[in-house]
Design a protein around this motif. Structure first.
Motif, PDB file in Angstrom:
ATOM      1  N   GLN A 156       0.819  -1.208   0.000  1.00 27.67           N
ATOM      2  CA  GLN A 156       0.000   0.000   0.000  1.00 27.67           C
ATOM      3  C   GLN A 156       0.852   1.258   0.000  1.00 27.67           C
ATOM      4  OE1 GLN A 156      -2.598  -0.386   3.380  1.00 27.67           O
ATOM      5  NE2 GLN A 156      -3.958  -1.855   2.349  1.00 27.67           N
ATOM      6  N   LEU A 157       2.072   1.164   0.530  1.00 31.60           N
ATOM      7  CA  LEU A 157       2.972   2.312   0.593  1.00 31.60           C
ATOM      8  C   LEU A 157       3.961   2.340  -0.568  1.00 31.60           C
ATOM      9  CD1 LEU A 157       3.664   2.297   4.446  1.00 31.60           C
ATOM     10  CD2 LEU A 157       2.302   3.963   3.155  1.00 31.60           C
ATOM     11  N   GLY A 158       3.766   1.476  -1.542  1.00 34.47           N
ATOM     12  CA  GLY A 158       4.595   1.500  -2.729  1.00 34.47           C
ATOM     13  C   GLY A 158       5.868   0.690  -2.649  1.00 34.47           C
ATOM     14  N   GLY A 159       6.035  -0.085  -1.586  1.00 35.81           N
ATOM     15  CA  GLY A 159       7.220  -0.925  -1.466  1.00 35.81           C
ATOM     16  C   GLY A 159       7.052  -2.229  -2.227  1.00 35.81           C
ATOM     17  N   VAL A 160       8.160  -2.917  -2.407  1.00 32.47           N
ATOM     18  CA  VAL A 160       8.133  -4.198  -3.108  1.00 32.47           C
ATOM     19  C   VAL A 160       8.923  -5.215  -2.286  1.00 32.47           C
ATOM     20  CG1 VAL A 160       7.864  -3.234  -5.409  1.00 32.47           C
ATOM     21  CG2 VAL A 160      10.162  -3.535  -4.472  1.00 32.47           C
ATOM     22  N   ILE A 161       8.641  -6.490  -2.552  1.00 32.94           N
ATOM     23  CA  ILE A 161       9.320  -7.580  -1.845  1.00 32.94           C
ATOM     24  C   ILE A 161       9.954  -8.486  -2.884  1.00 32.94           C
ATOM     25  CG2 ILE A 161       9.043  -9.525  -0.269  1.00 32.94           C
ATOM     26  CD1 ILE A 161       6.518  -8.086   0.808  1.00 32.94           C
ATOM     27  N   TYR A 162      11.271  -8.641  -2.801  1.00 30.09           N
ATOM     28  CA  TYR A 162      12.007  -9.534  -3.688  1.00 30.09           C
ATOM     29  C   TYR A 162      12.603 -10.672  -2.877  1.00 30.09           C
ATOM     30  CZ  TYR A 162      11.897  -5.690  -7.096  1.00 30.09           C
ATOM     31  OH  TYR A 162      11.495  -4.698  -7.954  1.00 30.09           O
TER      32      TYR A 162
END
Length: 377
Positions: free
Chosen positions: A231-237
């Protein structure tokens, strides 16, 4: 806990107390050179505070514990004592810090604003160096007691202190603001116990042989944290926040955060849980993720309870938990604090045996057996 950056900072051991933002540090403490040797060669730390050691009968190490829990109506008063153990484990450097204060009255040398029973504990798992862990360890309690909400609203004052510590660290020119730390703290205030957590350290209450988790592990892949991050624009790799960090909440890491007041996927805001201590609340285990990566909460409570029944020493108990985690192949630094709420060792758990051929076991005994099975797996 490790970041995706691949570098590690040296280990420094700091005495209890508070530091000003301009406090002098060693001349090399601001460097980020890969492979920098530790500032202090001591890699194992043990401590014990105000322990009252008794000599219980050495029990047969089977199913042990207590008959029945208190109804909570007695004039129960906890008696606080603690022990801790910290070791760098298989990692090259030690980046954990911790604090154990069994008496706030003695620590501050004053009585205003504090009950006769008050204690404070913290585990800070640093990454990218020790600056953030050292800074938060030395200042977090000061920020709590200086907050305008203290002591009237403990949860608000603790939350405010975490956010203030995060921002104050960012504004301190003597530290490496790209270093970071998780932060798990426990404030005992009378019979009230408040746990605050930002990161993947964990606090587990031992309640008559049963493990009760008082914090959530803030991992990027956990469902609530994933939703918040996205929701805050972060990503998970591959399980890492923005491909860099294995936790979703931490203090410091200002290379991953925006300006003050802006929402970002890496949060320094803690989750808090408050409980009222009862007679069946026997001890609290606080540990970094190096412990919980290889051991379940129930297994840790089972081992701790068995150890306390034998020697009633929280320091030896924390040392045994560290030893067991190393034996199970943990890959991280290890820090464990055990806080006991009674001067006596945990009592036996009684197996219920009604008339006839049927046999039953108390819920406490069942949890204890689960812990034993988990420990042998």
């Amino acid at each position: 806990m490790a970041t995706g950056t691949g570098f590690s900072r040296s280990f420094v051991m700091v005495e209890d107390g508070f530091s000003n933002e301009g406090e002098e540090r060693s001349q090399n403490s601001g460097q980020l050179d890969v492979g920098k040797p530790p500032r202090n060669l001591a890699v194992v730390r043990h401590s014990i505070s105000t322990a009252t050691l008794l000599t219980p009968t050495d029990p047969d190490l089977g199913v042990v514990g207590v008959k029945s829990a208190s109804d909570g109506k007695s004039e129960y008063t906890p008696m606080i004592r603690s022990g801790s153990c910290a070791e760098k484990g298989p990692k090259e450097y030690m980046e954990d810090e911790h604090i154990c204060i069994d008496s706030l009255l003695e620590h501050f040398d004053r009585t205003e604003g504090f009950p006769s029973l008050g204690a404070f504990y913290g585990v800070f798992d640093g990454h990218g160096g020790t600056d953030a862990a050292c800074y938060v360890r030395k200042n977090i309690l000061k920020f709590i007691v200086e907050d305008p909400q203290f002591p009237g609203c403990l949860k608000k004052s603790i939350r405010n202190a975490y956010l203030k510590a995060d921002q104050a660290f960012a504004e301190n020119s003597t530290v490496d603001v790209s270093s970071g730390t998780t932060a798990l703290t426990t404030l005992v205030f009378g019979r009230m116990l408040v746990v605050a957590n930002a990161g993947d350290c964990r606090a587990v209450l031992g309640k008559r042989g049963r493990a009760l988790e008082l914090s959530n592990d803030h991992k990027p892949n956990s469902i609530p944290e994933r939703h918040r991050i996205e929701q805050l624009g972060g990503v998970i790799y591959d399980g890492y926040l923005n491909g860099q960090l294995s936790v979703s909440r931490a203090l410091g890491d200002w290379h991953m955060k925006g300006p003050k007041g802006t929402a970002c996927s890496l949060s320094g805001e803690p989750e808090l849980q408050e409980i009222f201590l009862m007679e069946d609340d026997e001890f609290l285990i606080m540990g970094c993720d190096g412990l919980w990566d290889v051991m379940s909460s129930q297994c840790a409570v089972t081992i701790a309870r068995k150890e306390l029944m034998i020697h009633n020493d929280p320091e030896r108990c924390s040392r045994e938990l560290v030893r067991e985690a190393l034996k199970r192949g943990t890959c991280d630094n290890l820090t464990v604090i055990v806080v006991c709420f009674s001067p006596d060792p945990p009592p036996w758990i009684e197996i219920q045996s009604p008339m006839g051929h049927r046999r039953s076991i108390s819920s406490e005994g069942l949890h204890f057996l689960k812990g034993i099975l988990d420990g042998n797996s």
